[in-house]
Design a protein around this motif. Structure first.
Motif, PDB file in Angstrom:
ATOM      1  N   SER A 256      97.784  20.867  19.923  1.00 37.21           N
ATOM      2  CA  SER A 256      95.725  20.976  20.445  1.00 37.21           C
ATOM      3  C   SER A 256      95.696  20.950  21.389  1.00 37.21           C
ATOM      4  CB  SER A 256      95.425  20.533  19.109  1.00 37.21           C
ATOM      5  OG  SER A 256      95.695  19.164  19.787  1.00 37.21           O
ATOM      6  N   GLN A 257      94.297  21.629  21.736  1.00 38.90           N
ATOM      7  CA  GLN A 257      93.952  21.605  23.506  1.00 38.90           C
ATOM      8  C   GLN A 257      93.159  20.055  23.333  1.00 38.90           C
ATOM      9  OE1 GLN A 257      90.547  24.394  23.073  1.00 38.90           O
ATOM     10  NE2 GLN A 257      91.836  26.252  22.875  1.00 38.90           N
ATOM     11  N   ARG A 258      93.258  19.507  24.340  1.00 39.81           N
ATOM     12  CA  ARG A 258      92.354  18.102  24.515  1.00 39.81           C
ATOM     13  C   ARG A 258      91.426  18.502  24.204  1.00 39.81           C
ATOM     14  NH1 ARG A 258      91.769  18.957  29.367  1.00 39.81           N
ATOM     15  NH2 ARG A 258      93.526  18.477  30.756  1.00 39.81           N
ATOM     16  N   ARG A 376      94.560  18.128  16.321  1.00 40.15           N
ATOM     17  CA  ARG A 376      93.068  17.818  16.636  1.00 40.15           C
ATOM     18  C   ARG A 376      92.793  17.149  15.486  1.00 40.15           C
ATOM     19  NH1 ARG A 376      90.107  23.068  14.460  1.00 40.15           N
ATOM     20  NH2 ARG A 376      88.156  22.236  15.078  1.00 40.15           N
ATOM     21  N   GLN A 498      94.064  25.195  15.034  1.00 42.82           N
ATOM     22  CA  GLN A 498      93.557  26.398  16.082  1.00 42.82           C
ATOM     23  C   GLN A 498      92.699  27.346  16.381  1.00 42.82           C
ATOM     24  OE1 GLN A 498      94.154  24.016  19.620  1.00 42.82           O
ATOM     25  NE2 GLN A 498      94.262  23.553  18.099  1.00 42.82           N
TER      26      GLN A 498
END
Length: 528
Positions: A256-258, A376, A498
């Motif tokens: 997952s993105q930061r 996330r 995501q």
């Protein structure tokens, strides 16, 4: 004739041993992320938990209820937290375990079990001796040593209680709460084997580690020198690789993105302070694992390890709370000075190093983002980062295979039904004159036989955070910076949530939302 009699006695002894009820040890960590411990891909040294996993079963899709109180209420009762009066947080004039449910301890006592608890209770609205009707002793436990409240100093915890009596610590006690939970567990077990060896036991060990404040012993912090120096961005990538190799997550999983609240590691100025926070957090988990080792050693010494089901899990995902405003709360509700009279400085003060009793910190969003790798979001959220928990079951006498990764969806409400099932306990229809609600969860007993579970749905709600999973599809209520909305995910294709496909599949979104509200009305999450 004598030979026949000896054979008969031997067969009888074997039969009695085979029928002996199992002991149960239920261990819960507090605010620990999905991938922190070694057997789930983390850097933290947890050899005792890793050994339980190696010789037991690890679940890869086990869900909690995203926060301390609701998870504990569901764990203890096999019901959704709203059904038992703890849908929200206790200690604010609402949220009190009701009499329409039974705890695991209450159920097992009807079947001859001795029942013990150490650690964090947190399902009673009252924290004082003025009202103890919902304290552990009043809810089925024979003995209790721990805290009624949900959070506190590890060196001088608020509401420390022995049975129903307050415990006052002295400066020379050398008290550290995680050690106290572990050691009192061993002490209770020792007395049990001396006084009630003929009875099976249920033990609920509810650690507060690694919940803030970041309090740890220097010897444990020292073990993590250099371990986290690469920073959370690199460590998240490394965890992802290990987790795929271990089979904890599917090969198609993308990191997952930061999180938008987290910081890029390269831009962090005070790296030494940040590293110290994660070292302290790791030390808290390390110390807990050491204590679990002492509990295991005691069971082995008494010859009861093989016949004891050990369960380990966390109550929610990693916690991103920054403790803004905690200064007033700590000063009014908890401690202003240590037992030795030194001033406590609450809050994430960047010129102080976490660990000692004079501090009162959390590890923040960025390290929590690492804890929840690859997912996330955080504690409180219905997204995977809030509700996914490591879950280990170890029972040498019954498990057919070792080092099993179970990918079936399971839930916190399944723990009580499992324990009732394996102990051959009759779940009561009434208790103390009160009608008891039927169990909502499923027994996990098929896992011991190498079979699959039959769960197709999972629901949660806490603090307006919502989630519902059916098969590989999941909806979750998001409160991100972009606004409040329902999101839809295909977890088979997108395990880390995501890609929101709500616009692409409006009918499925509508059907799943309707199903969530149907459940919500039934369990009293929403009004009819």
């Amino acid at each position: 004739m004598k030979r026949k009699l000896n054979i008969l006695l031997l067969l009888l002894a074997v039969q009695l041993f085979a029928q002996k009820q199992p002991n149960i040890v239920l261990i819960m960590a507090d605010d620990m992320g999905f991938s922190d411990i070694g057997c789930y891909g983390g850097e933290i040294k947890t050899p005792n938990l890793d050994k339980l996993a190696e010789n037991g079963v690890r679940f890869t899709q086990f869900y909690n209820n995203a926060r301390c109180c609701p998870t504990r209420a569901a764990l203890l009762t096999g019901l959704y937290p709203h059904q038992v009066g703890v849908g929200g947080m206790v200690g604010h004039g609402y949220g009190d375990l009701n009499n329409k449910c039974v705890t695991i301890a209450e159920a097992l006592k009807t079947n001859g079990y001795a029942t013990y608890m150490t650690g964090k209770w947190h399902v009673a609205d009252s924290n004082t001796n003025d009202d103890i009707h919902n304290w552990p002793i009043q809810r089925g436990f024979d003995k209790f040593y721990g805290t009624i409240k949900g959070v506190g100093s590890y060196f001088d915890p608020y509401t420390l209680t022995n049975n129903n009596e307050n415990v006052k610590l002295k400066p020379d006690d050398k008290f550290y709460y995680t050690d106290a939970i572990s050691d009192s567990t061993v002490t209770f077990l020792d007395k049990h084997f001396k006084q009630k060896a003929n009875k099976p036991f249920f033990f609920y060990v509810a650690y507060t580690a690694p919940h803030w404040p970041l309090h740890a012993l220097e010897k444990d912090i020292a073990k993590y020198e250099g371990v986290f120096d690469k920073g959370w961005d690199v460590l998240r990538e490394e965890r992802l690789v290990r987790m795929k190799k271990m089979g904890i997550i599917p090969k198609n999983t993308k990191l997952s993105q930061r999180d938008f609240r987290a910081t890029e590691w390269n831009s962090v100025e005070n790296k030494e302070w940040e590293i110290q926070r994660m070292k302290t957090y790791a030390a808290q988990i390390d110390n807990m694992d050491q204590g679990i080792g002492r509990i295991i050693d005691k069971l082995k010494k008494e010859g009861e390890f093989e016949n004891t089901l050990i369960i380990f899990l966390s109550d929610n995902g990693g916690c991103a709370e920054t403790l803004q405003g905690v200064e007033k709360w700590v000063s009014e509700k908890e401690v202003t000075v240590t037992l030795k009279g030194k001033k406590v400085t609450p809050g994430n003060v960047s010129n102080l190093m976490s660990g000692p009793a004079t501090t009162y910190m959390s590890y923040g969003e960025s390290w929590a983002n690492l804890s929840n790798t690859p997912y996330r979001k955080f504690k409180k959220s219905g997204h995977e980062g809030g509700v996914a928990t490591p879950f280990i079951m170890h029972w040498p006498k019954k498990l057919k295979k070792k080092n099993v990764l179970k990918k079936d969806v399971a839930s916190i409400i399944d723990v009580l039904p499992t324990i009732v099932d394996i102990s051959n306990t009759s779940y009561p229809l009434s208790y103390n004159g009160n009608k008891i609600q039927p169990m909502e969860g499923l027994s996990l007993m098929p896992v011991f036989k190498g079979e699959n579970l039959n769960r197709d749905e999972w629901f949660m709600e806490h603090g307006s955070n919502k989630a519902y999973r059916k098969g590989n599809w999941k909806v979750a209520w998001s409160k991100d910076k972009d606004g409040k909305k329902w999101e839809l995910f295909n977890l088979k294709k997108d395990p880390t949530e995501q890609i929101d496909v709500a616009v692409k599949y409006p009918k499925r979104l509508s059907e799943m939302k309707a199903r969530w509200f149907e459940w919500g009305k039934r369990v009293k999450v929403v009004k009819k």
